[in-house]
Design a protein around this motif. Structure first.
Motif, short mmCIF file in Angstrom:
data_model
loop_
_atom_site.label_atom_id
_atom_site.label_comp_id
_atom_site.label_asym_id
_atom_site.label_seq_id
_atom_site.Cartn_x
_atom_site.Cartn_y
_atom_site.Cartn_z
N ARG A 43 0.83 -1.21 0.00
CA ARG A 43 0.00 0.00 0.00
C ARG A 43 0.86 1.25 0.00
NH1 ARG A 43 -4.99 0.16 1.73
NH2 ARG A 43 -4.94 2.07 0.51
N LEU A 82 3.66 1.52 -1.23
CA LEU A 82 4.35 1.61 -2.51
C LEU A 82 3.38 1.95 -3.64
CD1 LEU A 82 6.71 -1.42 -2.00
CD2 LEU A 82 7.41 0.95 -2.18
N GLY A 83 2.16 2.31 -3.27
CA GLY A 83 1.23 2.81 -4.28
C GLY A 83 0.20 1.81 -4.75
N ALA A 116 1.32 7.26 7.54
CA ALA A 116 1.28 6.47 6.30
C ALA A 116 -0.15 6.19 5.85
CB ALA A 116 2.03 5.17 6.49
N THR A 162 -3.83 5.21 1.78
CA THR A 162 -2.38 5.02 1.81
C THR A 162 -1.71 5.11 0.44
OG1 THR A 162 -2.62 3.62 3.73
CG2 THR A 162 -0.58 3.39 2.51
N HIS A 163 -2.28 4.37 -0.53
CA HIS A 163 -1.57 4.25 -1.81
C HIS A 163 -1.56 5.54 -2.61
CE1 HIS A 163 -5.74 3.40 -2.82
NE2 HIS A 163 -5.47 3.62 -4.07
N ILE A 188 3.85 8.27 0.25
CA ILE A 188 4.73 8.21 1.41
C ILE A 188 5.31 6.80 1.49
CG2 ILE A 188 4.80 8.27 3.93
CD1 ILE A 188 2.62 10.37 3.86
N LEU A 207 7.36 3.62 3.32
CA LEU A 207 7.51 3.12 4.69
C LEU A 207 8.41 1.90 4.67
CD1 LEU A 207 6.76 2.85 7.69
CD2 LEU A 207 4.60 1.82 7.01
N ALA A 241 9.39 -6.94 5.90
CA ALA A 241 8.13 -7.19 5.17
C ALA A 241 8.37 -7.30 3.67
CB ALA A 241 7.11 -6.07 5.46
N PHE A 258 8.41 -9.16 0.00
CA PHE A 258 7.47 -10.08 -0.65
C PHE A 258 8.23 -11.37 -0.95
CE2 PHE A 258 5.99 -5.85 -2.51
CZ PHE A 258 5.17 -5.59 -1.44
N ARG A 263 8.53 -12.92 -4.48
CA ARG A 263 9.20 -12.20 -5.56
C ARG A 263 10.69 -12.15 -5.26
NH1 ARG A 263 5.75 -8.39 -8.20
NH2 ARG A 263 3.61 -8.70 -7.51
N PHE A 296 8.42 -3.18 -7.35
CA PHE A 296 6.98 -3.16 -7.08
C PHE A 296 6.37 -1.76 -7.12
CE2 PHE A 296 3.11 -3.30 -4.58
CZ PHE A 296 2.51 -4.46 -5.01
N GLY A 297 6.98 -0.82 -6.40
CA GLY A 297 6.44 0.54 -6.33
C GLY A 297 6.45 1.23 -7.69
N LYS A 312 6.21 -0.34 -10.59
CA LYS A 312 5.15 -0.98 -11.37
C LYS A 312 3.79 -0.38 -11.00
CE LYS A 312 3.33 -5.61 -11.81
NZ LYS A 312 3.44 -6.93 -11.17
N MET A 313 3.56 -0.22 -9.69
CA MET A 313 2.30 0.36 -9.23
C MET A 313 2.15 1.79 -9.74
SD MET A 313 0.59 -1.85 -7.58
CE MET A 313 1.25 -3.33 -8.33
N ARG A 346 13.61 -0.77 -1.89
CA ARG A 346 12.22 -0.86 -2.31
C ARG A 346 11.44 0.39 -1.91
NH1 ARG A 346 8.33 -5.44 0.14
NH2 ARG A 346 8.55 -4.09 1.95
N ALA A 347 11.69 0.86 -0.67
CA ALA A 347 10.98 2.04 -0.19
C ALA A 347 11.41 3.29 -0.95
CB ALA A 347 11.20 2.22 1.30
N PRO A 354 10.15 4.40 -5.58
CA PRO A 354 9.21 5.34 -6.19
C PRO A 354 9.52 6.80 -5.85
CG PRO A 354 8.11 3.77 -4.72
CD PRO A 354 9.55 3.72 -4.42
#
Lengths: 530, 317
Positions: A157, A159-160, B49, B71-72, B76, B78, B84, B86, B89, B97-98, B100-101, B145-146, B149
């Motif tokens: 979440r 991460l968007g 967040a 959140t998304h 922001i 986190l 945490a 994945f 993957r 991931f971020g 891609k989103m 990862r954080a 994006p």
């Protein structure tokens, strides 16, 4: 070794020999006949129907299970534990009772004719299978989901990812192994389903199971029935193998927590939770409520007339329904006793035996689980007819056959408990002067007692509701059991007979539920497949 | 001001986790929130967040009230305590991931993932499974990862807590350098004050849901203002003078040859490599101080205080 001998002999004589005989009959068919049978258009049609109805039943069960699975895994609410228990009620119900409930539903709402016709359609079968198996999804997927750490989803979440994207990209892949496991089990149950298809499908719908029954019992064509049994066994074994392969492939470690559920906080969350619970309560509660209502309905009003009539002889049944009830209870007690002795000894032998004894026995005790009840009953019927083993005319044949179906559940419940006993306990008992047999009695049996009792309760319930195998071995008129009586009453039109069938179903439902609930209280982790 | 938290209160049932907290962070600053476990610092972070809904108050981001933005859509980042990651993957796909989103095109994403792997010192780790990574490596992946994006605000929830001491110090230095270089606005939650002081521009001390002290690290250290904050920082000595109460930092207490202001008895003495840490019983308190030589427990000592290093405590009601 002596410990292993009893269960090994029991399974060899009453399971391996009959099923082996059946296989030999099927294979012994001359090649042309076998080929004829296997390529016949009816045969292929039956296999095709068995497969697609099982696939659709699984899909429907999975879909209907979504609301409660989600709620139990993600939300704390009053009665959450109870909901987890209640959802198992349909799963443990005898198959004829579920079929009865759906026939009651169709009677009550006039779905046996008119525009929305359910009777003798595949929808009745699919809905009944789904009703049965929702519990498998809720317990297996919900139970796993409940323990999945939320943080990877929260990471997604931040991460968007939208809530739906986070579910699809993160939660769903992590749930995959439990979903695959549930799908395999439900598909297997629906594939080998017998009573539901026999009673709800009508004469035109035939699965492999009902076709075996028809050839063996109605047409006395043992060879064709045996050939069908082989196909059935091959299919079931393949399913078990594929399932094992899928399980091994599933990705391993996931971050697990004790319980991820949180209370619903906003109004929207509370509404969604209430909707999910209400929708499941309707799906699972309606057929059972209607069953009770139908059992009380007689002559335009409500009374206990249907229950009172159970003591009287009706033309359709060779003995009265209450006599059938006495039969069923007797068989269930004997079957549970056999399951207790054989299952208990097998469990001890599996835990304490040498590696090879343990492995062979472990597998041997699971085999009956992978064999359809119809195949087992049919095998027993055609093989145990000679010399000392001529049990066909003895009433013992019924509880013995039923106990074979129950023993795997006892073993599966007890063995993990015995394996979990700290070995130093046994060592301590030995250093204090207990001989090996004494150690087993004082340590293993004491600690395993609850799991054993739960398994025996389960065996009692299974025996009480058993239909597939009993329809072969319990054909002597004075051995009539309640499920067989219900089937006969349901197969014939007529309000009075219908009402009696409903009353008998309610009694069976109550006894089964009570027994299984007591067992669940004793030892929540036991109870076999769930 | 970039982030402004206004009178924020968070409740779990009838328990108040965050109690009327107000604070601001400027662009490029790193705010460290410290406090014992259960003080509400992680909850505050999760509220920023958007993972937790506040009972009252607002979260304002560059002038815009984002309290009810999901959140998304907040942009922001986190970083979690236990990574945490994945597990289904690989390393590159976790970092990706971020992006891609965010709908970034595939070519740009690949380049960016490579850049980030280099940035956190994990070049070539892309195709690896995240399950075989060491704690430090997993933490670097989580950071990459954080950061991927390019969040305008990065939140870090006890990012080093799961590492052993050596790794923690090493990664702490590296993290401080990275945040500085990237001019990343960040909120860093930790229960370890050393970690907080070494990388923060601003430190906030939380206790039972309340933000008791907010300021530059040196200023907070010198002037904790309340007894709770003083004790959390390790200023165990509290003295009373002229009707006022003062907190005494360990470095304000020195051993006197004779005629000290306070008399005490050594309770314990621990070698710390460059010096000895002494615990000295003075009246009914135990004071912590540092000394160059070892002293045996039970030895009587005379103590003096450096008056320039005393902090006046404002009594809290």
């Amino acid at each position: 070794m002596t410990l292993a001998a009893v269960p090994a002999t029991f399974v060899a004589v009453f399971f391996a020999y009959p099923v082996g005989t059946l296989l030999a009959r099927g294979i012994g068919l001359d090649a042309d006949r076998l080929l004829d049978v296997m390529t016949g258009s009816r045969f292929l049609k039956v296999i095709w129907f068995t497969t697609w109805q099982a696939a659709l039943s699984t899909l429907l069960a999975g879909t209907l299970a979504v609301p409660l699975t989600w709620a139990i895994a993600n939300r704390q609410f009053a009665g959450r534990r109870l909901a987890r228990g209640l959802v198992t009620v349909p799963f443990v119900l005898p198959t004829v009772v579920v079929a009865g409930a759906f026939i009651g539903l169709m009677d009550r709402f006039g779905l046996d004719q008119g525009t929305i016709r359910l009777r003798h359609t595949v929808w009745a079968i699919l809905l009944a299978h789904a009703f049965f198996n929702i519990a498998v999804f809720v317990r297996s997927v919900g139970g796993f989901w409940m323990q999945l750490d939320r943080r990877p989803e929260e990471a997604a979440r931040t991460l968007g990812a939208s809530p739906w994207q986070a579910f699809r990209e993160v939660t769903l892949p992590r749930l995959q192994s439990s979903i695959v496991a549930a799908i395999s089990v439900v598909f297997l149950f629906s594939f080998t389903s017998f009573a539901v298809i026999l009673l709800l499908g009508g004469p035109r719908r035939s699965s492999i199971e009902t076709e075996i029954y028809r050839y063996a019992v109605t047409r006395s064509d043992i060879s064709t029935a045996a050939a069908l049994s082989i196909v059935q066994m091959v299919a079931v074994v393949s399913l078990v193998v594929v399932n094992g392969w899928l399980q091994r492939r599933a990705t391993g470690s996931q971050g697990l927590v004790a319980d991820r559920a949180v209370p619903a906080q906003t109004r929207g969350q509370r509404t969604r939770l209430a909707a999910a619970l209400a929708c499941t309560a309707l799906v699972l509660g309606l057929p059972l409520a209607v069953l009770v209502e139908r059992s009380l309905a007689s002559g335009g009003g409500y009374s206990f007339a249907n229950y009172q009539a159970l003591g009287e002889r009706v033309r359709l049944l060779p003995i009265s329904a209450t006599d059938a009830l006495v039969n069923s209870m007797t068989f269930a007690v004997v079957a549970a006793g056999i399951a207790l002795v054989v299952g208990g000894m097998a469990s001890l032998a599996i835990v304490h035996g040498t590696r090879s004894v343990s492995r062979v026995l472990d597998l041997g005790m699971l085999l009956p689980l992978g064999t359809s009840a119809v195949t087992l009953g049919f095998g027993v019927l055609i093989s145990l007819d000679r010399g000392v083993l001529d049990l066909r005319s003895s009433w013992w044949i019924v509880p013995i056959t039923q106990s074979l179906i129950a023993i795997p559940f006892v073993v599966r419940g007890v063995v993990p408990v015995l394996r979990a006993i700290d070995p130093t306990l046994r060592e301590a008992a030995a250093t204090l002067g207990a001989a090996p047999a004494r150690v087993r009695r004082e340590i293993d049996l004491r600690i395993g007692a609850r799991a054993l009792a739960t398994g025996v309760g389960f065996a009692f319930a299974i025996s009480l509701g058993e239909f597939g195998a009993t329809s072969f071995v319990g054909r002597r008129s004075d051995l009539l059991t309640v499920p067989l009586a219900i089937q006969r009453l349901l197969s014939t039109p007529g309000d009075l007979l219908r009402g009696q069938a409903m009353a008998l179903s309610v009694i069976l439902m109550l006894v089964t539920t009570v027994v299984v609930f007591i067992g669940d209280r004793l030892h929540p982790k036991a109870g076999g497949l769930l | 001001m970039t982030l402004s938290i206004q009178s924020l209160t968070v409740r779990y049932g009838d328990k108040t986790a965050v109690d009327d907290v107000t604070l601001d962070i400027a662009v490029g600053d790193v705010l460290a929130l410290v406090g014992p476990s259960g003080c509400g610092k992680s909850t505050l972070l999760r509220t920023i967040a958007g993972l937790v809904e506040p009972a009252q108050g607002r979260v304002v981001w560059q002038g815009r009230d984002i309290t009810s933005v999901p959140t998304h859509q907040r942009g922001i980042g986190l970083m979690f305590q236990d990574h945490a990651l994945f597990t289904h993957r690989n390393v590159a796909d976790n970092i990706d991931f971020g992006l891609k989103m965010g709908g970034v095109d595939a070519g740009t994403r690949d380049t960016r993932v490579e850049e980030l792997l280099v940035l956190v010192g994990l070049e070539g780790f892309g195709p690896r499974s995240v399950e075989g990574l060491s704690g430090g490596e997993a933490q670097r992946v989580a950071l990459a990862r954080a950061l991927a994006p390019e969040p305008e605000l990065l939140l870090l929830d006890e990012p080093l807590a799961s590492l052993d001491r050596g790794r923690r110090i090493e990664l702490n230095v590296e993290l401080a350098r990275l945040l500085r270089e990237l001019e990343q606005t960040a909120v860093y939650v930790t229960h370890d004050q050393d970690e907080a002081f070494s990388l923060a521009d601003v430190v906030g001390v939380m206790h039972q849901g309340e933000l008791l002290r907010l300021g530059e690290p040196a200023q907070v250290w010198r002037d904790p203002q309340s007894e709770v904050v003083a004790r959390f920082l390790g200023h165990e000595a509290i003295i009373e003078m002229d009707g006022h109460r003062f907190a005494v930092r360990p470095d304000a207490i020195v051993l006197a040859d004779s005629e000290g202001d306070y008399r005490g008895v050594v309770r314990a003495c621990a070698f710390q490599g460059d010096r000895y840490e002494l615990l000295v019983d003075v009246n009914d308190q135990t004071w912590r101080l540092f000394h160059d030589d070892a002293l045996s427990p039970g030895a009587p000592v005379q103590l003096m205080l450096d008056p320039t290093k005393l902090a006046l405590l404002v009594s809290r009601t």
